[in-house]
Design a protein around this motif. Structure first.
Motif, mmCIF file in Angstrom:
data_model
loop_
_atom_site.group_PDB
_atom_site.id
_atom_site.type_symbol
_atom_site.label_atom_id
_atom_site.label_comp_id
_atom_site.label_asym_id
_atom_site.label_seq_id
_atom_site.Cartn_x
_atom_site.Cartn_y
_atom_site.Cartn_z
ATOM 1 N N ARG A 1 0.802 -1.224 0.000
ATOM 2 C CA ARG A 1 0.000 0.000 0.000
ATOM 3 C C ARG A 1 0.836 1.277 0.000
ATOM 4 O O ARG A 1 0.556 2.193 -0.779
ATOM 5 C CB ARG A 1 -0.977 -0.029 1.180
ATOM 6 C CG ARG A 1 -1.973 -1.177 1.088
ATOM 7 C CD ARG A 1 -2.915 -1.264 2.270
ATOM 8 N NE ARG A 1 -3.642 -2.525 2.239
ATOM 9 C CZ ARG A 1 -3.298 -3.602 2.910
ATOM 10 N NH1 ARG A 1 -2.256 -3.553 3.724
ATOM 11 N NH2 ARG A 1 -3.978 -4.716 2.818
ATOM 12 N N SER B 1 1.831 -3.882 -8.197
ATOM 13 C CA SER B 1 2.071 -2.731 -7.327
ATOM 14 C C SER B 1 3.510 -2.261 -7.529
ATOM 15 O O SER B 1 4.378 -3.028 -7.963
ATOM 16 C CB SER B 1 1.866 -3.113 -5.856
ATOM 17 O OG SER B 1 2.887 -4.010 -5.426
ATOM 18 N N HIS C 1 -7.516 -2.370 -1.379
ATOM 19 C CA HIS C 1 -6.487 -1.433 -1.806
ATOM 20 C C HIS C 1 -5.875 -1.870 -3.127
ATOM 21 O O HIS C 1 -5.804 -3.061 -3.435
ATOM 22 C CB HIS C 1 -5.385 -1.325 -0.749
ATOM 23 C CG HIS C 1 -5.758 -0.453 0.411
ATOM 24 N ND1 HIS C 1 -5.188 0.771 0.642
ATOM 25 C CD2 HIS C 1 -6.667 -0.624 1.397
ATOM 26 C CE1 HIS C 1 -5.713 1.319 1.724
ATOM 27 N NE2 HIS C 1 -6.615 0.482 2.201
#
Length: 315
Positions: free
Chosen positions: A83, A143, A269
């Motif tokens: 995150r 990510s 997320h």
């Protein structure tokens, strides 16, 4: 040498090596005098006369003196977490996970260190349908964190592929490691801690996302095996090949503490994939490794550690 020695896996790894009679140079940029988590993780190590702690930042410190006479480098240092990697901290992810890794790998090759084991992550696979991921499967990191972990492992393997490189590189793709001293931002720690303290457990998503959970001492055993096994450079999964949902973790917690666990769901997320699952075939055949601790047993051990820490804090 163990980099990231003040971290969750790094501290357990150093402890296991010391118990085997190995001299360990432990490097971490976190100072135990100012970082509470680092101080807690390092407590079991300081009693060993063969532990040499060094506070240094691998982005800019002199690396080669740390590696002199090293039989193996366990490179676990890096910035973790999916995150935060989307935000302004991304530069730190690049500097620590990629540029510092380049410095370590170059120094190891120049000095002829026989083996470098680098910590990678199951996150490099990205979204999957839940079937076991093989090391040969396509990688689709979802990510910025996962991108930097993939870059780090491939960077080391690129060096190892050079004809003049004497260092064998083993990149271990860890699958959701848990256990005592787990990072506070990770799901099992958050769920157990909230339950112990009687607080609401906050889950990202609907709780059905599944993970291949690996107990920390099992991960350590695989890591040590990767430094000694007769293998060539490559990537190896470290995971059991079985999955549990976050709701399963909540249910295990309820049984462990003997009362209902209040949970609250929130939005998923970016970068949180629906499932991770390892194909452990390579770990079994190349390292002779298989996990020994299942999720329920490992969670009980982690709960015992958390409860003791909570009681000590109340004194």
């Amino acid at each position: 040498m163990v980099t990231g020695v003040a971290g969750f896996i790094g501290s357990h790894l150093a402890e296991a090596l010391l118990e085997r009679g190995v001299t360990v140079i432990g490097v971490d940029r976190r100072n135990a005098e100012t970082d509470r988590a680092a101080a807690i993780n390092l407590v079991p190590l300081h009693q060993h006369p063969s532990f040499i702690p060094i506070t240094a930042d691998l982005r800019n410190c002199a690396v080669e003196p740390l590696l002199l006479d090293a039989d193996a480098v366990f490179h676990l240092a890096g910035v973790p977490g999916v995150r935060p990697s989307w935000g302004p901290q991304f530069g730190d992810y690049v500097a620590c996970n990629i540029l510092a890794t380049q410095r370590i790998m170059q120094a190891a090759a120049r000095l002829g260190v026989p083996r470098l084991v680098v910590a990678s992550s199951s996150s490099v696979y990205g979204p999957t349908d839940g079937t076991p991921s093989k090391e040969s499967d396509p990688v689709r990191p979802a990510s910025p964190y996962a991108v930097t972990k993939l870059a780090a492992e491939q960077l080391c393997l690129a060096h190892a592929a050079r004809p003049d490189c004497p260092t064998i590189v083993v990149a271990l793709r860890y699958f959701t490691v848990f256990g005592p001293r787990q990072r506070e931002d990770m799901a099992i720690h958050r769920i157990l801690t909230a339950a112990v303290e009687g607080r609401t457990v906050h889950l990202y998503g609907d709780g059905t996302q599944r993970r291949d959970f690996t107990y920390v001492l099992d991960a350590v055993a695989a890591t040590i095996a990767a430094a000694t096994a007769s293998i060539t450079s490559g990537v190896i999964n470290v995971g059991a090949g079985t999955t549990f949902s976050l709701l399963d973790v909540v249910d295990h917690t309820r049984r462990l503490i003997g009362r209902p666990v209040i949970r609250e769901l929130s939005a998923t997320h970016s970068g949180d994939v629906p499932a991770t699952c390892a194909d452990p075939t390579a770990a079994r055949s190349l390292l002779g490794w298989a996990p020994a601790v299942d999720l329920a047993t490992g969670m009980a051990k982690q709960l015992e550690s958390l409860t003791a820490a909570h009681q000590n804090a109340m004194v």
